[in-house]
Each structure stands twice: as structure tokens, then as C-alpha cells.
Design a protein around this motif. Structure first.
Motif, PDB file in Angstrom:
ATOM      1  N   SER A 130       0.845  -1.189   0.000  1.00 18.72           N
ATOM      2  CA  SER A 130       0.000   0.000   0.000  1.00 18.72           C
ATOM      3  C   SER A 130       0.881   1.240   0.000  1.00 18.72           C
ATOM      4  CB  SER A 130      -0.937   0.014   1.222  1.00 18.72           C
ATOM      5  OG  SER A 130      -0.183   0.050   2.420  1.00 18.72           O
ATOM      6  N   MET A 131       0.287   2.366  -0.389  1.00 16.85           N
ATOM      7  CA  MET A 131       0.990   3.646  -0.369  1.00 16.85           C
ATOM      8  C   MET A 131      -0.015   4.756  -0.125  1.00 16.85           C
ATOM      9  SD  MET A 131       1.872   4.028  -4.421  1.00 16.85           S
ATOM     10  CE  MET A 131       2.586   2.391  -4.485  1.00 16.85           C
ATOM     11  N   GLU A 132       0.502   5.838   0.460  1.00 17.86           N
ATOM     12  CA  GLU A 132      -0.383   6.941   0.826  1.00 17.86           C
ATOM     13  C   GLU A 132       0.439   8.211   0.916  1.00 17.86           C
ATOM     14  OE1 GLU A 132      -3.412   8.006   4.522  1.00 17.86           O
ATOM     15  OE2 GLU A 132      -2.968   5.913   4.018  1.00 17.86           O
ATOM     16  N   GLY A 133      -0.140   9.329   0.497  1.00 19.43           N
ATOM     17  CA  GLY A 133       0.532  10.618   0.581  1.00 19.43           C
ATOM     18  C   GLY A 133       0.115  11.367   1.825  1.00 19.43           C
ATOM     19  N   GLY A 134       1.092  12.084   2.421  1.00 17.20           N
ATOM     20  CA  GLY A 134       0.814  12.927   3.570  1.00 17.20           C
ATOM     21  C   GLY A 134       1.797  14.076   3.594  1.00 17.20           C
ATOM     22  N   GLY A 135       1.308  15.320   3.676  1.00 17.21           N
ATOM     23  CA  GLY A 135       2.202  16.457   3.548  1.00 17.21           C
ATOM     24  C   GLY A 135       2.855  16.415   2.175  1.00 17.21           C
ATOM     25  N   GLU A 136       4.167  16.598   2.126  1.00 15.48           N
ATOM     26  CA  GLU A 136       4.915  16.464   0.870  1.00 15.48           C
ATOM     27  C   GLU A 136       5.707  15.162   0.855  1.00 15.48           C
ATOM     28  OE1 GLU A 136       4.669  18.086  -1.734  1.00 15.48           O
ATOM     29  OE2 GLU A 136       3.540  19.848  -1.115  1.00 15.48           O
ATOM     30  N   ARG A 137       5.122  14.112   1.429  1.00 15.67           N
ATOM     31  CA  ARG A 137       5.781  12.819   1.491  1.00 15.67           C
ATOM     32  C   ARG A 137       4.896  11.749   0.876  1.00 15.67           C
ATOM     33  NH1 ARG A 137       6.946  14.131   7.536  1.00 15.67           N
ATOM     34  NH2 ARG A 137       9.053  14.968   7.446  1.00 15.67           N
ATOM     35  N   LEU A 138       5.556  10.704   0.410  1.00 10.93           N
ATOM     36  CA  LEU A 138       4.861   9.504  -0.040  1.00 10.93           C
ATOM     37  C   LEU A 138       5.319   8.366   0.855  1.00 10.93           C
ATOM     38  CD1 LEU A 138       3.092   8.000  -2.119  1.00 10.93           C
ATOM     39  CD2 LEU A 138       5.175   7.620  -3.448  1.00 10.93           C
ATOM     40  N   PHE A 139       4.366   7.681   1.496  1.00  9.65           N
ATOM     41  CA  PHE A 139       4.673   6.564   2.381  1.00  9.65           C
ATOM     42  C   PHE A 139       4.332   5.258   1.673  1.00  9.65           C
ATOM     43  CE2 PHE A 139       3.580  10.159   5.158  1.00  9.65           C
ATOM     44  CZ  PHE A 139       4.743  10.233   5.925  1.00  9.65           C
ATOM     45  N   VAL A 140       5.251   4.291   1.750  1.00  9.07           N
ATOM     46  CA  VAL A 140       5.104   3.036   1.022  1.00  9.07           C
ATOM     47  C   VAL A 140       5.389   1.869   1.955  1.00  9.07           C
ATOM     48  CG1 VAL A 140       5.918   1.658  -0.940  1.00  9.07           C
ATOM     49  CG2 VAL A 140       5.864   4.161  -1.113  1.00  9.07           C
ATOM     50  N   SER A 141       4.493   0.878   1.972  1.00  7.78           N
ATOM     51  CA  SER A 141       4.756  -0.366   2.704  1.00  7.78           C
ATOM     52  C   SER A 141       4.962  -1.490   1.700  1.00  7.78           C
ATOM     53  CB  SER A 141       3.603  -0.702   3.655  1.00  7.78           C
ATOM     54  OG  SER A 141       2.427  -1.034   2.937  1.00  7.78           O
ATOM     55  N   ARG A 142       5.895  -2.382   2.004  1.00  8.47           N
ATOM     56  CA  ARG A 142       6.244  -3.486   1.109  1.00  8.47           C
ATOM     57  C   ARG A 142       6.143  -4.817   1.840  1.00  8.47           C
ATOM     58  NH1 ARG A 142       9.076  -1.890  -3.552  1.00  8.47           N
ATOM     59  NH2 ARG A 142       9.736   0.286  -3.568  1.00  8.47           N
ATOM     60  N   GLN A 143       5.911  -5.828   1.056  1.00  7.51           N
ATOM     61  CA  GLN A 143       5.877  -7.181   1.594  1.00  7.51           C
ATOM     62  C   GLN A 143       7.250  -7.525   2.158  1.00  7.51           C
ATOM     63  OE1 GLN A 143       3.022  -9.046   1.440  1.00  7.51           O
ATOM     64  NE2 GLN A 143       3.951 -10.634   2.706  1.00  7.51           N
ATOM     65  N   LEU A 194       8.955  -6.020   4.494  1.00  5.68           N
ATOM     66  CA  LEU A 194       9.730  -4.899   5.021  1.00  5.68           C
ATOM     67  C   LEU A 194       9.237  -4.557   6.418  1.00  5.68           C
ATOM     68  CD1 LEU A 194      11.865  -2.664   4.500  1.00  5.68           C
ATOM     69  CD2 LEU A 194      10.000  -1.234   3.667  1.00  5.68           C
ATOM     70  N   ASP A 195      10.161  -4.414   7.369  1.00  5.39           N
ATOM     71  CA  ASP A 195       9.780  -4.162   8.758  1.00  5.39           C
ATOM     72  C   ASP A 195       9.632  -2.670   9.054  1.00  5.39           C
ATOM     73  OD1 ASP A 195      12.430  -3.510   8.494  1.00  5.39           O
ATOM     74  OD2 ASP A 195      13.071  -4.422  10.385  1.00  5.39           O
ATOM     75  N   GLY A 196       9.163  -1.914   8.087  1.00  8.83           N
ATOM     76  CA  GLY A 196       8.966  -0.485   8.297  1.00  8.83           C
ATOM     77  C   GLY A 196       8.185   0.127   7.143  1.00  8.83           C
ATOM     78  N   ILE A 197       8.050   1.441   7.191  1.00  8.21           N
ATOM     79  CA  ILE A 197       7.370   2.201   6.143  1.00  8.21           C
ATOM     80  C   ILE A 197       8.401   3.088   5.451  1.00  8.21           C
ATOM     81  CG2 ILE A 197       5.571   3.883   5.614  1.00  8.21           C
ATOM     82  CD1 ILE A 197       4.457   1.244   6.565  1.00  8.21           C
ATOM     83  N   GLU A 198       8.521   2.962   4.139  1.00 10.30           N
ATOM     84  CA  GLU A 198       9.449   3.799   3.387  1.00 10.30           C
ATOM     85  C   GLU A 198       8.893   5.208   3.238  1.00 10.30           C
ATOM     86  OE1 GLU A 198      11.571   0.450   0.519  1.00 10.30           O
ATOM     87  OE2 GLU A 198      10.070   1.812  -0.316  1.00 10.30           O
ATOM     88  N   VAL A 199       9.781   6.200   3.293  1.00 11.24           N
ATOM     89  CA  VAL A 199       9.406   7.604   3.140  1.00 11.24           C
ATOM     90  C   VAL A 199      10.094   8.149   1.892  1.00 11.24           C
ATOM     91  CG1 VAL A 199       9.366   9.888   4.211  1.00 11.24           C
ATOM     92  CG2 VAL A 199       9.277   7.829   5.648  1.00 11.24           C
ATOM     93  N   GLU A 200       9.295   8.588   0.926  1.00 11.28           N
ATOM     94  CA  GLU A 200       9.823   9.180  -0.303  1.00 11.28           C
ATOM     95  C   GLU A 200       9.589  10.684  -0.264  1.00 11.28           C
ATOM     96  OE1 GLU A 200      11.071   7.603  -3.103  1.00 11.28           O
ATOM     97  OE2 GLU A 200      10.716   5.490  -2.620  1.00 11.28           O
ATOM     98  N   GLU A 201      10.632  11.449  -0.646  1.00  8.23           N
ATOM     99  CA  GLU A 201      10.527  12.894  -0.755  1.00  8.23           C
ATOM    100  C   GLU A 201      11.283  13.351  -1.988  1.00  8.23           C
ATOM    101  OE1 GLU A 201      12.121  14.764   2.667  1.00  8.23           O
ATOM    102  OE2 GLU A 201      10.659  13.921   4.066  1.00  8.23           O
TER     103      GLU A 201
END
Length: 495
Positions: free
Chosen positions: A434-447, A449-456
Motif C-alpha cells: 500500500s501507499m499513501e501521501g501525507g504532507g509532501e511525502r509519499l509513504f510506502v509499505s512493502r511485503q 519490510l519491517d517499516g514504512i518507506e518515506v519518499e521525498e
């Protein structure tokens, strides 16, 4: 007997003398501060620029110009904040301090908003977006759901039966353990309250993260139908006054319930259906559409013959009437674009647009929610794997001033920007869940992965200091998914 609220003439004269005796700061007055034993000299204008409610502005208004005023704080961090006031930028020396240190000192001086603004990432266009961090909860670390509904770029992560909250600079602020063993749906419905559900336990539950307590629950039941009991939540959305949740029973009965936010009582039931077909499964994604007051829902299932599912829009104001729907694969050519059923779908509520990803081609298609018909889709074409961001192009012609505008990367007013190519990130990654935008960030979860990736987006060369600091302290901007459309191109991805 009455008491007059007015002062006596003598008291008024005393107040006038006191006000005249208190020196009012001039913008050019030079003011000395002793911070932790180190002397600083600046102007009243610089201190007043911190804002009327800040400590520094108060000092500028009351300081004795002949003697430095003592502040028992860290002088090195104060030097960074003073430079921020002078230039409205963070100096390179800010990199020596952690995000927590800078945030705590800025809060003390009343400069938190200035620090957020200075360390803010640029608008997320996707052209220069890259992975800047991975947020990993300390315990039960594999995220099962997350919510980034706030515009300040903060994040709430559900992992196991816990919810961990991260503030605007992605600093961990709280972890709350719920009564659930695993949380599969979470939604921030108030600044400090989350609505959570689990596919292994009944009910929709509300938790106050600031106080760490359970504040209420809602259960879908039907006294006339004994099959409706121990119903479980699959998706959650909210409007200013209501929470919407899709429920499913063990007997394949499902619906969407509407819960009043003020009372946490169920006020309506939408879209009740039964059966095992792809057209009747519980909605796995919900979104409230503020422009129309309607609720969008979708479901996708995967079987031996590929993907199948539906998209529907219900109107809660008219008894949950279905005002539009499409099923894929369906009977018409437009239903699945020659057998290419959608694998995922999302809605931009601000722009009134809907996007879907083809399960076979990976193509992204767009539809205008205000003009939905039999075949509302415009299709973008892509041929590569990885995480991508599609950005709106103001001029549909080539941005360099030439070309015919027929480049595969620039179609329908959008441009594809490669963000997360496999060869640039050390090999194959887990498929995107799944992925979701918040502020000026994109948050991504992967199969896996023990965390949430932050894209900027990365900064320009002149902003190199703040660019590195965004790992520590970031600020709030609004992210518009209509202009930044992220998608996964992982083959064989299952929801």
C-alpha cells in the motif's frame, strides 16, 4: 452594592508613568544575550521576527540594553536558531544535531513553526523523489496498516496490536497497545484518535493516542438476522462528522456502516450485500468524497482466472443509494479494457479524479468523478517495473519547448517519473502492499519490510544543508495525489 471596573485617576497616572518608563524596543536596537555562558549580539528586529508569542520576542521587549540577559540553554543550538531567524534558512552547522534536539530547543524558544518551514521538503513532483528514510517501529515491527491523513506529513503505523505515532518530523511520540492481536485497518479520525479494525476480531474501535486509552467501539449487528454477529472491519474512511467502515460477517454478509463522530453510534447502513462473487465481496478500500458527500468503495480479488472486482459510489444522504458502479471483468468492452481488470484503484478527493492500475499491463487510467459514464477512462501507458510517480504537466507539449507531446512518458497531461528503479536500489524489493501521501511525502509499505518507506523530493544544490536535515526535521505541506500518482508495477502482486 456595585463595584466599578474603572481605575481611579491616580492609578491611571501611575500606569501612564510605568508605561513611559518601560523602554519600547526599536528595530535597530542591538541586544545582547548570554546563552549558556556564550555571548550573542543581535537586533531587536531579528528577535521580534520570531513571532509575538515567542520567548525571544518577549525578551526583545523587556531586555535591559546595557546588560546581556542570561538564558540557561545550549549555546550551539541557539546559534543555529539565531541564524534561522536572520536568514530564514538553516546553516550547515544544523547537521551536527539530532532532529529531537532541534525540535526541543525550537519549542522552548517558540520557533517550532519556523523550523518546520525551513526544513520543509519541496513539493512532491516525483521528478527528483527518492527514498529518504524507513520508519521502523521498535516492537512487532512488521507494519500491518498505516495512516498519514494529516497534512503535516506525520504518520501512524499499526504493527501487531499496537499503534505507533510519529510527528511532523517523524519523531516517535507514542505507542499504544490495543486489545487486538493484530490491526489490519487504521484511520486517524481526530488529531489524537484513531479508528482501528481487525480481520481477526470483531468491531470498529476508537483509541486516544495522547492518553493511551480506548474511548469507544461500534459493532454491526442485526437483531432480525442471526448471521450478522462478530463482524470484522476491512476498511475505514471518515468525513467531518462521520466514520465509515466496511464490515464482513462469517456468512458472507457485508455492508458499510456510518458512525456519528460525536456519539460513536451507528447512524446508517450502506450497500448491504451477500454472496461469494467478486461483485459482492466486502469493500477493501473506502474514501469519502467531500464535494458530493458520497462514499467511494472498491474491492479486488484474485483467483485462478486473474483479478476481478468492482468500484461503487454510494450516497448516504439518500439511504445509501448506489449512484455509479462498474464491475471488472464485465460484459462491456470498457469494463476491463479488453480483459485487463484493475489491480488497484484510488481517488483524489480534491481534484475529483479516480485512478486505476491494470492488472496485466500495469497501465494507469484516469476518470473524472464529475463525468462518469460507461467508459470514463483515459489511459496512460508504461512498460517498466518499480515505484513511479506521475505528475501533472501544465503544458501538455514537451517541457523543453519542442517535440510533439507524444512521448510515452507524457500522456494526457501527465508525465511519468521513475522513482524507485530496481537497479538503483541494490536489487529486487518486496512487492508494494500500500501507499499513501501525507504532507509532501509519499509513504510506502512493502511485503517483508519491517517499516514504512518515506519518499521525498530532493533539494537543489543551494539547499544542501536543509536537504540532509530533512532526515531529522521536516515540515508540513499538502500533497495532491492528482498531480502525484504513485503506483506499483510488481507482477503477480496480490492484495
Amino acid at each position: 452594592m456595585t463595584t466599578s471596573a474603572s481605575q481611579s485617576p491616580e492609578a491611571q497616572m501611575d500606569d501612564d508613568r510605568n508605561s513611559r518608563s518601560t523602554p519600547q524596543p526599536q528595530q535597530t536596537h542591538r541586544i545582547k544575550l548570554n546563552v549558556g555562558g556564550e555571548l550573542f549580539e543581535t537586533t531587536a528586529a531579528t528577535l521580534l521576527s520570531a513571532g509575538p508569542d515567542s520567548l525571544l520576542a518577549a525578551l526583545a521587549s523587556s531586555v535591559d540594553l546595557d546588560r546581556p540577559i542570561f538564558i540557561d540553554r545550549d549555546p550551539e543550538i541557539f546559534s543555529v536558531l539565531l541564524s534561522l531567524l536572520r536568514t530564514n534558512r538553516l546553516p550547515s552547522s544544523a547537521l551536527r544535531f539530532s532532529k529531537q534536539e532541534l525540535a526541543e530547543e525550537s519549542l522552548y524558544y517558540g520557533l517550532e513553526s519556523r523550523l518546520r518551514s525551513a526544513a520543509s521538503p519541496p513539493p512532491l513532483s516525483g521528478i527528483d523523489a527518492s527514498l529518504v528514510d524507513t520508519i521502523r517501529p521498535a516492537a512487532d515491527a512488521f507494519p500491518s496498516a498505516f495512516s498519514s491523513g494529516a497534512a503535516d506529513g506525520s504518520l501512524w503505523i499499526a504493527h501487531g496490536g499496537q499503534i505507533s505515532a510519529y510527528d511532523w518530523n517523524l519523531t516517535h511520540i507514542a505507542t499504544v497497545r490495543t486489545h487486538l492481536d493484530d490491526i489490519t485497518a487504521v484511520r486517524r479520525v481526530w488529531p489524537d484518535v484513531a479508528a482501528v479494525g481487525s480481520q481477526s476480531a470483531a468491531g470498529l474501535h476508537f483509541y486516544d493516542l495522547s492518553g493511551g486509552r480506548h474511548v469507544g467501539s461500534a459493532h454491526w449487528t442485526d437483531s432480525t438476522d442471526p448471521r450478522i454477529y462478530k463482524t470484522k472491519v476491512f476498511a475505514v474512511a471518515d468525513s467531518p462528522g462521520s466514520v465509515f467502515a466496511s464490515f464482513d460477517s462469517n456468512h458472507r454478509e457485508n455492508c458499510i456502516i456510518q458512525v456519528d463522530k460525536s456519539t460513536l453510534q451507528i447512524t446508517a447502513e450502506l450497500g448491504r450485500q451477500s454472496g461469494n462473487s467478486a461483485k459482492a465481496v466486502v469493500a477493501g478500500k473506502l474514501k469519502y468524497l467531500p464535494e458530493s458527500g458520497a462514499v467511494f468503495g472498491s474491492a479486488v480479488s484474485f483467483g485462478a482466472f486473474g483479478y476481478a472486482g468492482y468500484m461503487r459510489i454510494w450516497d448516504p444522504r439518500h439511504g445509501g443509494k448506489v449512484v455509479w458502479e462498474t464491475n471488472e471483468p464485465g460484459s462491456g468492452r470498457s469494463s476491463s479494457r479488453f480483459g485487463d481488470s484493475f489491480a488497484d484503484v484510488d481517488v483524489d478527493v480534491e481534484e475529483g479524479l479516480m485512478f486505476k492500475v491494470g492488472s496485466k499491463s500495469g497501465d494507469v487510467a484516469m476518470a473524472d468523478l464529475r463525468n462518469l459514464g460507461e467508459d470514463p477512462w483515459q489511459v496512460f501507458v508504461g512498460r517498466e517495473r518499480g515505484l513511479e510517480v506521475w505528475s501533472r504537466v501544465r503544458n501538455a507539449r514537451d517541457e523543453d519547448g519542442g517535440g510533439d507531446g507524444d512521448d510515452e512518458r507524457k500522456l494526457g497531461g501527465y508525465r511519468r517519473n521513475l522513482v524507485d528503479r530496481v537497479e538503483e536500489n541494490g536489487g529486487e524489493k518486496g512487492s508494494i502492499r500500500s501507499m499513501e501521501g501525507g504532507g509532501e511525502r509519499l509513504f510506502v509499505s512493502r511485503q517483508g519490510l519491517d517499516g514504512i518507506e518515506v519518499e521525498e523530493d530532493t533539494f537543489t544544490q543551494e539547499d544542501v544543508a536543509a536537504a540532509a536535515l530533512r532526515m531529522h526535521t521536516t515540515a508540513h505541506q499538502r500533497w495532491r495525489p492528482s498531480r502525484e500518482i504513485a503506483r506499483s508495477r510488481c507482477e503477480g502482486r496480490r492484495k
